[in-house]
Design a protein around this motif. Sequence first.
Motif, PDB file in Angstrom:
ATOM      1  N   LEU A   8       4.356 -13.845  -2.847  1.00  0.00           N
ATOM      2  CA  LEU A   8       3.049 -13.546  -2.251  1.00  0.00           C
ATOM      3  C   LEU A   8       2.631 -12.104  -2.542  1.00  0.00           C
ATOM      4  N   ASP A   9       3.577 -11.165  -2.473  1.00  0.00           N
ATOM      5  CA  ASP A   9       3.258  -9.770  -2.813  1.00  0.00           C
ATOM      6  C   ASP A   9       2.795  -9.652  -4.254  1.00  0.00           C
ATOM      7  N   ASN A  10       3.461 -10.354  -5.149  1.00  0.00           N
ATOM      8  CA  ASN A  10       3.064 -10.311  -6.565  1.00  0.00           C
ATOM      9  C   ASN A  10       1.666 -10.875  -6.781  1.00  0.00           C
ATOM     10  N   GLU A  11       1.251 -11.783  -5.918  1.00  0.00           N
ATOM     11  CA  GLU A  11      -0.094 -12.353  -5.989  1.00  0.00           C
ATOM     12  C   GLU A  11      -1.122 -11.493  -5.255  1.00  0.00           C
ATOM     13  N   GLY A  12      -0.668 -10.408  -4.633  1.00  0.00           N
ATOM     14  CA  GLY A  12      -1.580  -9.540  -3.893  1.00  0.00           C
ATOM     15  C   GLY A  12      -1.870 -10.024  -2.487  1.00  0.00           C
ATOM     16  N   ARG A  13      -1.120 -10.990  -2.009  1.00  0.00           N
ATOM     17  CA  ARG A  13      -1.326 -11.560  -0.672  1.00  0.00           C
ATOM     18  C   ARG A  13      -0.356 -10.885   0.300  1.00  0.00           C
ATOM     19  N   ASN A  36      13.329  -3.457   3.346  1.00  0.00           N
ATOM     20  CA  ASN A  36      12.792  -2.728   2.190  1.00  0.00           C
ATOM     21  C   ASN A  36      11.605  -3.443   1.573  1.00  0.00           C
ATOM     22  N   ASN A  37      11.671  -4.778   1.508  1.00  0.00           N
ATOM     23  CA  ASN A  37      10.541  -5.520   0.957  1.00  0.00           C
ATOM     24  C   ASN A  37       9.313  -5.426   1.857  1.00  0.00           C
ATOM     25  N   LEU A  38       9.523  -5.386   3.159  1.00  0.00           N
ATOM     26  CA  LEU A  38       8.401  -5.193   4.087  1.00  0.00           C
ATOM     27  C   LEU A  38       7.759  -3.823   3.861  1.00  0.00           C
ATOM     28  N   LYS A  39       8.588  -2.793   3.743  1.00  0.00           N
ATOM     29  CA  LYS A  39       8.056  -1.444   3.495  1.00  0.00           C
ATOM     30  C   LYS A  39       7.315  -1.378   2.166  1.00  0.00           C
ATOM     31  N   LEU A  40       7.873  -2.011   1.146  1.00  0.00           N
ATOM     32  CA  LEU A  40       7.224  -2.028  -0.158  1.00  0.00           C
ATOM     33  C   LEU A  40       5.890  -2.764  -0.095  1.00  0.00           C
ATOM     34  N   SER A  41       5.865  -3.879   0.614  1.00  0.00           N
ATOM     35  CA  SER A  41       4.630  -4.647   0.751  1.00  0.00           C
ATOM     36  C   SER A  41       3.543  -3.831   1.438  1.00  0.00           C
ATOM     37  N   ILE A  42       3.925  -3.104   2.472  1.00  0.00           N
ATOM     38  CA  ILE A  42       2.964  -2.247   3.178  1.00  0.00           C
ATOM     39  C   ILE A  42       2.451  -1.154   2.245  1.00  0.00           C
ATOM     40  N   ALA A  43       3.341  -0.569   1.456  1.00  0.00           N
ATOM     41  CA  ALA A  43       2.943   0.481   0.517  1.00  0.00           C
ATOM     42  C   ALA A  43       2.013  -0.076  -0.556  1.00  0.00           C
ATOM     43  N   LEU A  44       2.315  -1.263  -1.060  1.00  0.00           N
ATOM     44  CA  LEU A  44       1.457  -1.880  -2.071  1.00  0.00           C
ATOM     45  C   LEU A  44       0.072  -2.170  -1.514  1.00  0.00           C
ATOM     46  N   GLU A  45       0.034  -2.622  -0.275  1.00  0.00           N
ATOM     47  CA  GLU A  45      -1.248  -2.908   0.375  1.00  0.00           C
ATOM     48  C   GLU A  45      -2.070  -1.629   0.526  1.00  0.00           C
ATOM     49  N   GLU A  46      -1.427  -0.555   0.943  1.00  0.00           N
ATOM     50  CA  GLU A  46      -2.126   0.725   1.104  1.00  0.00           C
ATOM     51  C   GLU A  46      -2.609   1.263  -0.234  1.00  0.00           C
ATOM     52  N   LYS A  47      -1.808   1.079  -1.263  1.00  0.00           N
ATOM     53  CA  LYS A  47      -2.191   1.553  -2.599  1.00  0.00           C
ATOM     54  C   LYS A  47      -3.420   0.799  -3.110  1.00  0.00           C
ATOM     55  N   ALA A  48      -3.525  -0.465  -2.783  1.00  0.00           N
ATOM     56  CA  ALA A  48      -4.647  -1.284  -3.244  1.00  0.00           C
ATOM     57  C   ALA A  48      -5.940  -0.966  -2.503  1.00  0.00           C
ATOM     58  N   LYS A  49      -5.855  -0.499  -1.287  1.00  0.00           N
ATOM     59  CA  LYS A  49      -7.058  -0.254  -0.485  1.00  0.00           C
ATOM     60  C   LYS A  49      -7.982   0.808  -1.069  1.00  0.00           C
ATOM     61  N   PRO A  50      -7.513   1.990  -1.459  1.00  0.00           N
ATOM     62  CA  PRO A  50      -8.440   2.984  -2.001  1.00  0.00           C
ATOM     63  C   PRO A  50      -9.157   2.507  -3.258  1.00  0.00           C
ATOM     64  N   GLN A  51      -8.500   1.724  -4.082  1.00  0.00           N
ATOM     65  CA  GLN A  51      -9.141   1.219  -5.286  1.00  0.00           C
ATOM     66  C   GLN A  51     -10.293   0.304  -4.921  1.00  0.00           C
TER      67      GLN A  51
END
Length: 73
Positions: A8-13, A36-51
């Motif tokens: 789901l993370d790889n799909e952006g969900r 660690n995967n939860l933390k990474l998922s949160i970081a990926l979500e935050e990284k996608a928001k400014p874009q």
Amino acid sequence: MNTKGVVLDNEGRHDEAQALYRQALTTATDNSMLRNNLKLSIALEEKAKPQARGLELLQPAHPWCNRVSAVVR
């Protein structure tokens, strides 16, 4: 659950992935991979928001915005 969360993370969900990680952590509280995967998922979500916000700012809010910016230039 962890593998499904990664997919789901790889799909952006990220919201769905985080829900799975959190659900799995209720029974496996000491699982560092899930944490660690939860933390990474949160970081990926935050990284996608400014874009996403940046792309919204490129589009004028009103049709007349283009005319106003052309006059100002």
